[in-house]
Design a protein around this motif. Structure first.
Motif, PDB file in Angstrom:
ATOM      1  N   MET A   1      -3.525 -31.457 -19.667  1.00 31.76           N
ATOM      2  CA  MET A   1      -3.550 -30.283 -18.808  1.00 31.76           C
ATOM      3  C   MET A   1      -2.135 -29.898 -18.374  1.00 31.76           C
ATOM      4  SD  MET A   1      -5.581 -28.134 -17.568  1.00 31.76           S
ATOM      5  CE  MET A   1      -5.950 -27.044 -16.286  1.00 31.76           C
ATOM      6  N   LYS A   2      -1.309 -30.877 -18.023  1.00 30.26           N
ATOM      7  CA  LYS A   2       0.067 -30.581 -17.612  1.00 30.26           C
ATOM      8  C   LYS A   2       0.833 -29.890 -18.740  1.00 30.26           C
ATOM      9  CE  LYS A   2       1.293 -33.804 -14.005  1.00 30.26           C
ATOM     10  NZ  LYS A   2       2.191 -34.885 -13.595  1.00 30.26           N
ATOM     11  N   GLU A   3       0.578 -30.357 -19.950  1.00 26.51           N
ATOM     12  CA  GLU A   3       1.259 -29.761 -21.102  1.00 26.51           C
ATOM     13  C   GLU A   3       0.880 -28.281 -21.245  1.00 26.51           C
ATOM     14  OE1 GLU A   3       1.076 -30.221 -25.874  1.00 26.51           O
ATOM     15  OE2 GLU A   3       1.188 -32.089 -24.731  1.00 26.51           O
ATOM     16  N   TYR A   4      -0.382 -27.976 -21.057  1.00 26.79           N
ATOM     17  CA  TYR A   4      -0.857 -26.593 -21.137  1.00 26.79           C
ATOM     18  C   TYR A   4      -0.213 -25.735 -20.050  1.00 26.79           C
ATOM     19  CZ  TYR A   4      -3.899 -22.550 -20.815  1.00 26.79           C
ATOM     20  OH  TYR A   4      -4.374 -21.262 -20.760  1.00 26.79           O
ATOM     21  N   ILE A   5      -0.168 -26.240 -18.829  1.00 32.52           N
ATOM     22  CA  ILE A   5       0.430 -25.496 -17.712  1.00 32.52           C
ATOM     23  C   ILE A   5       1.908 -25.267 -17.956  1.00 32.52           C
ATOM     24  CG2 ILE A   5       1.008 -25.622 -15.252  1.00 32.52           C
ATOM     25  CD1 ILE A   5      -1.708 -27.043 -14.864  1.00 32.52           C
ATOM     26  N   ASN A   6       2.600 -26.293 -18.433  1.00 33.47           N
ATOM     27  CA  ASN A   6       4.027 -26.145 -18.724  1.00 33.47           C
ATOM     28  C   ASN A   6       4.257 -25.095 -19.807  1.00 33.47           C
ATOM     29  OD1 ASN A   6       4.834 -28.017 -16.828  1.00 33.47           O
ATOM     30  ND2 ASN A   6       4.825 -29.719 -18.274  1.00 33.47           N
ATOM     31  N   LYS A   7       3.413 -25.075 -20.819  1.00 32.11           N
ATOM     32  CA  LYS A   7       3.528 -24.101 -21.892  1.00 32.11           C
ATOM     33  C   LYS A   7       3.301 -22.688 -21.354  1.00 32.11           C
ATOM     34  CE  LYS A   7       1.787 -22.949 -26.476  1.00 32.11           C
ATOM     35  NZ  LYS A   7       0.801 -23.249 -27.513  1.00 32.11           N
ATOM     36  N   GLN A   8       2.290 -22.516 -20.488  1.00 33.86           N
ATOM     37  CA  GLN A   8       2.013 -21.198 -19.901  1.00 33.86           C
ATOM     38  C   GLN A   8       3.162 -20.739 -19.010  1.00 33.86           C
ATOM     39  OE1 GLN A   8      -0.533 -19.216 -20.779  1.00 33.86           O
ATOM     40  NE2 GLN A   8      -0.953 -20.833 -22.257  1.00 33.86           N
ATOM     41  N   ASN A   9       3.715 -21.657 -18.214  1.00 33.36           N
ATOM     42  CA  ASN A   9       4.846 -21.317 -17.349  1.00 33.36           C
ATOM     43  C   ASN A   9       6.055 -20.890 -18.177  1.00 33.36           C
ATOM     44  OD1 ASN A   9       3.500 -21.732 -14.963  1.00 33.36           O
ATOM     45  ND2 ASN A   9       4.181 -23.850 -14.752  1.00 33.36           N
ATOM     46  N   LYS A  10       6.292 -21.575 -19.277  1.00 30.64           N
ATOM     47  CA  LYS A  10       7.409 -21.214 -20.147  1.00 30.64           C
ATOM     48  C   LYS A  10       7.194 -19.824 -20.736  1.00 30.64           C
ATOM     49  CE  LYS A  10      10.204 -22.833 -24.049  1.00 30.64           C
ATOM     50  NZ  LYS A  10      11.134 -21.812 -23.809  1.00 30.64           N
ATOM     51  N   LEU A  11       5.974 -19.522 -21.144  1.00 34.73           N
ATOM     52  CA  LEU A  11       5.692 -18.191 -21.682  1.00 34.73           C
ATOM     53  C   LEU A  11       5.942 -17.114 -20.640  1.00 34.73           C
ATOM     54  CD1 LEU A  11       2.422 -18.864 -23.710  1.00 34.73           C
ATOM     55  CD2 LEU A  11       4.674 -18.311 -24.634  1.00 34.73           C
ATOM     56  N   LEU A  12       5.549 -17.376 -19.406  1.00 37.56           N
ATOM     57  CA  LEU A  12       5.740 -16.397 -18.339  1.00 37.56           C
ATOM     58  C   LEU A  12       7.210 -16.205 -18.007  1.00 37.56           C
ATOM     59  CD1 LEU A  12       2.816 -17.308 -15.944  1.00 37.56           C
ATOM     60  CD2 LEU A  12       3.021 -15.282 -17.376  1.00 37.56           C
ATOM     61  N   THR A  13       7.959 -17.304 -17.934  1.00 33.16           N
ATOM     62  CA  THR A  13       9.370 -17.183 -17.580  1.00 33.16           C
ATOM     63  C   THR A  13      10.184 -16.583 -18.713  1.00 33.16           C
ATOM     64  OG1 THR A  13       9.782 -19.476 -18.238  1.00 33.16           O
ATOM     65  CG2 THR A  13       9.342 -19.072 -15.907  1.00 33.16           C
ATOM     66  N   ASP A  14       9.753 -16.756 -19.932  1.00 35.66           N
ATOM     67  CA  ASP A  14      10.454 -16.141 -21.053  1.00 35.66           C
ATOM     68  C   ASP A  14      10.300 -14.628 -21.038  1.00 35.66           C
ATOM     69  OD1 ASP A  14      11.293 -18.590 -21.947  1.00 35.66           O
ATOM     70  OD2 ASP A  14       9.834 -18.730 -23.573  1.00 35.66           O
ATOM     71  N   LYS A  15       9.276 -14.116 -20.409  1.00 33.24           N
ATOM     72  CA  LYS A  15       8.995 -12.679 -20.404  1.00 33.24           C
ATOM     73  C   LYS A  15       9.476 -11.975 -19.131  1.00 33.24           C
ATOM     74  CE  LYS A  15       6.870 -13.013 -24.280  1.00 33.24           C
ATOM     75  NZ  LYS A  15       7.547 -12.725 -25.489  1.00 33.24           N
ATOM     76  N   ALA A  16       9.987 -12.698 -18.175  1.00 33.30           N
ATOM     77  CA  ALA A  16      10.426 -12.089 -16.923  1.00 33.30           C
ATOM     78  C   ALA A  16      11.860 -11.574 -17.071  1.00 33.30           C
ATOM     79  CB  ALA A  16      10.352 -13.093 -15.789  1.00 33.30           C
ATOM     80  N   TYR A  17      12.060 -10.354 -16.646  1.00 33.44           N
ATOM     81  CA  TYR A  17      13.379  -9.741 -16.721  1.00 33.44           C
ATOM     82  C   TYR A  17      13.788  -9.255 -15.341  1.00 33.44           C
ATOM     83  CZ  TYR A  17      12.452  -9.632 -21.717  1.00 33.44           C
ATOM     84  OH  TYR A  17      12.157  -9.984 -22.999  1.00 33.44           O
ATOM     85  N   SER A  18      15.064  -9.157 -15.141  1.00 38.10           N
ATOM     86  CA  SER A  18      15.594  -8.669 -13.879  1.00 38.10           C
ATOM     87  C   SER A  18      16.622  -7.586 -14.183  1.00 38.10           C
ATOM     88  CB  SER A  18      16.246  -9.822 -13.111  1.00 38.10           C
ATOM     89  OG  SER A  18      16.857  -9.350 -11.954  1.00 38.10           O
TER      90      SER A  18
END
Length: 68
Positions: free
Chosen positions: A1-18
């Motif tokens: 489960m931790k691996e899945y959450i880490n993967k989802q967090n990485k996907l989200l942070t890769d798509k965030a722009y400022s």
């Protein structure tokens, strides 16, 4: 489960722009967004945001002239 959450967090942070908007372009950009239907009144439909949108959209000079 931790691996899945880490993967989802990485996907989200890769798509965030400022973006940094220069102060002198703020009014222009807000006006363009308003033309597209993106404004304080559409993002936040509560009555206080509706009122702020109406006040901000009025010409301040005419509002001051009416008060005098």
């Amino acid at each position: 489960m931790k691996e899945y959450i880490n993967k989802q967090n990485k996907l989200l942070t890769d798509k965030a722009y400022s973006y940094v908007i220069p102060k002198e372009r703020k009014k222009y950009i807000l006006a363009e967004l308003d033309k597209l239907g993106v404004s304080q009144k559409t993002l936040f439909p509560e009555i206080d945001h509706q009122a702020k949108y109406i006040i901000n959209s009025l010409d301040k000079k005419s509002v001051i002239a009416q008060r005098v």
